[in-house]
Design a protein around this motif. Structure first.
Motif, PDB file in Angstrom:
ATOM      1  N   GLU A   1      -6.214  -8.187  43.386  1.00  0.00           N
ATOM      2  CA  GLU A   1      -6.869  -9.134  42.481  1.00  0.00           C
ATOM      3  C   GLU A   1      -8.108  -9.741  43.130  1.00  0.00           C
ATOM      4  N   LYS A   2      -8.008 -10.132  44.394  1.00  0.00           N
ATOM      5  CA  LYS A   2      -9.168 -10.688  45.096  1.00  0.00           C
ATOM      6  C   LYS A   2     -10.255  -9.634  45.267  1.00  0.00           C
ATOM      7  N   GLN A   3      -9.860  -8.410  45.515  1.00  0.00           N
ATOM      8  CA  GLN A   3     -10.833  -7.327  45.650  1.00  0.00           C
ATOM      9  C   GLN A   3     -11.569  -7.099  44.324  1.00  0.00           C
ATOM     10  N   TYR A   4     -10.834  -7.159  43.226  1.00  0.00           N
ATOM     11  CA  TYR A   4     -11.435  -6.962  41.904  1.00  0.00           C
ATOM     12  C   TYR A   4     -12.428  -8.078  41.599  1.00  0.00           C
ATOM     13  N   VAL A   5     -12.038  -9.314  41.889  1.00  0.00           N
ATOM     14  CA  VAL A   5     -12.938 -10.451  41.675  1.00  0.00           C
ATOM     15  C   VAL A   5     -14.177 -10.312  42.556  1.00  0.00           C
ATOM     16  N   ALA A   6     -13.990  -9.855  43.788  1.00  0.00           N
ATOM     17  CA  ALA A   6     -15.130  -9.652  44.692  1.00  0.00           C
ATOM     18  C   ALA A   6     -16.106  -8.628  44.114  1.00  0.00           C
ATOM     19  N   LYS A   7     -15.571  -7.586  43.488  1.00  0.00           N
ATOM     20  CA  LYS A   7     -16.430  -6.570  42.876  1.00  0.00           C
ATOM     21  C   LYS A   7     -17.188  -7.150  41.673  1.00  0.00           C
ATOM     22  N   ILE A   8     -16.515  -8.001  40.902  1.00  0.00           N
ATOM     23  CA  ILE A   8     -17.182  -8.652  39.770  1.00  0.00           C
ATOM     24  C   ILE A   8     -18.324  -9.534  40.269  1.00  0.00           C
ATOM     25  N   LEU A   9     -18.053 -10.314  41.307  1.00  0.00           N
ATOM     26  CA  LEU A   9     -19.091 -11.179  41.872  1.00  0.00           C
ATOM     27  C   LEU A   9     -20.241 -10.357  42.424  1.00  0.00           C
ATOM     28  N   LEU A  10     -19.931  -9.237  43.060  1.00  0.00           N
ATOM     29  CA  LEU A  10     -20.976  -8.355  43.596  1.00  0.00           C
ATOM     30  C   LEU A  10     -21.842  -7.802  42.469  1.00  0.00           C
ATOM     31  N   SER A  11     -21.209  -7.471  41.352  1.00  0.00           N
ATOM     32  CA  SER A  11     -21.954  -6.905  40.227  1.00  0.00           C
ATOM     33  C   SER A  11     -22.906  -7.912  39.595  1.00  0.00           C
TER      34      SER A  11
ATOM     35  N   LYS B   1     -16.569  13.856  29.508  1.00  0.00           N
ATOM     36  CA  LYS B   1     -15.664  14.860  28.954  1.00  0.00           C
ATOM     37  C   LYS B   1     -15.585  16.100  29.845  1.00  0.00           C
ATOM     38  N   ARG B   2     -16.597  16.323  30.657  1.00  0.00           N
ATOM     39  CA  ARG B   2     -16.609  17.483  31.541  1.00  0.00           C
ATOM     40  C   ARG B   2     -16.144  17.143  32.962  1.00  0.00           C
ATOM     41  N   ARG B   3     -15.882  15.868  33.183  1.00  0.00           N
ATOM     42  CA  ARG B   3     -15.422  15.441  34.498  1.00  0.00           C
ATOM     43  C   ARG B   3     -13.905  15.468  34.549  1.00  0.00           C
ATOM     44  N   GLN B   4     -13.377  15.932  35.628  1.00  0.00           N
ATOM     45  CA  GLN B   4     -11.939  15.955  35.820  1.00  0.00           C
ATOM     46  C   GLN B   4     -11.510  14.711  36.595  1.00  0.00           C
ATOM     47  N   GLY B   5     -10.535  13.999  36.063  1.00  0.00           N
ATOM     48  CA  GLY B   5     -10.021  12.828  36.766  1.00  0.00           C
ATOM     49  C   GLY B   5     -10.945  11.635  36.667  1.00  0.00           C
ATOM     50  N   GLY B   6     -11.054  10.909  37.752  1.00  0.00           N
ATOM     51  CA  GLY B   6     -11.841   9.680  37.797  1.00  0.00           C
ATOM     52  C   GLY B   6     -11.241   8.733  38.814  1.00  0.00           C
ATOM     53  N   HIS B   7     -11.883   7.626  39.036  1.00  0.00           N
ATOM     54  CA  HIS B   7     -11.411   6.660  40.024  1.00  0.00           C
ATOM     55  C   HIS B   7     -11.640   5.254  39.508  1.00  0.00           C
ATOM     56  N   GLY B   8     -11.141   4.288  40.242  1.00  0.00           N
ATOM     57  CA  GLY B   8     -11.334   2.895  39.881  1.00  0.00           C
ATOM     58  C   GLY B   8     -12.728   2.418  40.244  1.00  0.00           C
ATOM     59  N   VAL B   9     -13.001   1.160  39.940  1.00  0.00           N
ATOM     60  CA  VAL B   9     -14.301   0.561  40.251  1.00  0.00           C
ATOM     61  C   VAL B   9     -14.329   0.203  41.739  1.00  0.00           C
ATOM     62  N   GLY B  10     -15.237   0.847  42.478  1.00  0.00           N
ATOM     63  CA  GLY B  10     -15.408   0.529  43.893  1.00  0.00           C
ATOM     64  C   GLY B  10     -16.565  -0.437  44.089  1.00  0.00           C
ATOM     65  N   TYR B  11     -16.763  -0.858  45.324  1.00  0.00           N
ATOM     66  CA  TYR B  11     -17.847  -1.811  45.602  1.00  0.00           C
ATOM     67  C   TYR B  11     -19.211  -1.184  45.328  1.00  0.00           C
ATOM     68  N   ARG B  12     -19.374   0.068  45.674  1.00  0.00           N
ATOM     69  CA  ARG B  12     -20.650   0.752  45.419  1.00  0.00           C
ATOM     70  C   ARG B  12     -20.901   0.865  43.923  1.00  0.00           C
ATOM     71  N   ASN B  13     -19.858   1.248  43.177  1.00  0.00           N
ATOM     72  CA  ASN B  13     -20.005   1.350  41.724  1.00  0.00           C
ATOM     73  C   ASN B  13     -20.284  -0.014  41.095  1.00  0.00           C
ATOM     74  N   ALA B  14     -19.672  -1.060  41.662  1.00  0.00           N
ATOM     75  CA  ALA B  14     -19.865  -2.409  41.122  1.00  0.00           C
ATOM     76  C   ALA B  14     -21.329  -2.823  41.190  1.00  0.00           C
ATOM     77  N   ILE B  15     -21.986  -2.550  42.306  1.00  0.00           N
ATOM     78  CA  ILE B  15     -23.391  -2.944  42.440  1.00  0.00           C
ATOM     79  C   ILE B  15     -24.288  -2.079  41.552  1.00  0.00           C
ATOM     80  N   ILE B  16     -23.926  -0.798  41.377  1.00  0.00           N
ATOM     81  CA  ILE B  16     -24.706   0.078  40.497  1.00  0.00           C
ATOM     82  C   ILE B  16     -24.575  -0.383  39.043  1.00  0.00           C
TER      83      ILE B  16
END
Length: 268
Positions: free
Chosen positions: A80-90, A135-150
């Motif tokens: 939860e703290k990591q998720y909030v940190a990503k929101i703040l980073l974004s 639709k052409r991508r297989q799988g996926g991942h959660g929101v990371g810190y790099r993705n949050a800033i992007i």
């Protein structure tokens, strides 16, 4: 602004805040077609934006409560703290835009529908390409810190009228490989504080200025209720739509409205 104009604009704000079709762009279009006074726009925008923030909190209350509990009632560095940190980073990119370029951004609004139309076309391209890619991508991942800033940078760019904030951030998240089940929720949560901050700055501007408005309590109340009710429906609907990967319909809609706005700006 009459009560029925406030009703229409409130519904437009509530729906388009969450649907990837640009709330700012549609409000500009609505004001242009209804001919509502520009000096009233800021006050009305503050009210309906507050309504959509409350709608987001209501719809995502369980997730917000979980994040709050995990962040403030535990001492460990938990998810939860990591998720909030990503929101703040974004939020950093849009904070920079809001602090240093607020006046320049505001100058882009109210200058006709040409820019709105062009940005709606960009939104259509983003939505269409992101759906094709996901639709052409297989799988996926959660929101990371790099993705949050992007995704945060995408939100900062989406201050342009007509460039959908939800559409831009969701599309960017999908292009970054974030799971479709997570990208819409992150998109809606990351905007809560920026919207509240923007509304706070607008209120300060109103208090410091000499703006006189003819808006009464009834139009503001109707606009608030309409934005809240339609916002709740649109938020739930959009979370489901992203899971089903049906963004192409909104891409087509933005394409049609964008072309219409450009033609109207040229002919009018």
């Amino acid at each position: 602004m009459s009560w029925w104009e406030a009703l229409i604009l409130g519904i437009v704000q509530g729906l388009t805040e969450f649907l990837p079709v640009s709330s700012s762009g549609h409000l500009e279009i609505g004001h242009a077609f209804l001919g509502t006074a520009s000096e009233e726009n800021l006050i009305f925008a503050v009210v309906v934006h507050a309504a959509t923030v409350i709608a987001t909190i209501v719809v995502l209350w369980s997730q917000i409560k979980e994040l709050f509990t995990g962040t403030f009632l535990t001492k460990t560095w938990n998810p939860e703290k990591q998720y909030v940190a990503k929101i703040l980073l974004s939020m950093i990119p849009v904070l920079i835009i809001g602090v240093f370029f607020k006046d320049q951004v505001e100058e882009l609004f109210g200058n006709g529908l040409l820019l709105v139309g062009i940005c709606l076309l960009l939104t259509a391209v983003l939505l269409g390409f992101s759906e094709w890619f996901s639709k052409r991508r297989q799988g996926g991942h959660g929101v990371g810190y790099r993705n949050a800033i992007i995704i945060g940078c995408a939100q900062a760019v989406a201050v342009l009228p007509g460039l959908s904030r939800s559409g831009t951030t969701i599309a960017t998240g999908l292009l970054c490989g974030v799971k479709k089940e997570q990208v819409a929720q992150f998109s809606f949560l990351m905007v809560l504080i920026p919207i509240l901050g923007e509304a706070f700055l607008d209120v300060i501007d109103l208090l410091q200025g000499e703006t006189v408005t003819t808006l009464g309590f009834l139009p503001l109340c109707i606009g608030f209720i309409a934005a809240f009710a339609s916002g709740c429906l649109a938020c739930k609907f959009m979370l489901n739509i992203v899971r089903k990967q049906k963004l192409i319909y909104f891409a087509i809609y933005c394409l049609v409205v964008g072309v219409t706005a450009i033609l109207y700006s040229v002919i009018a």
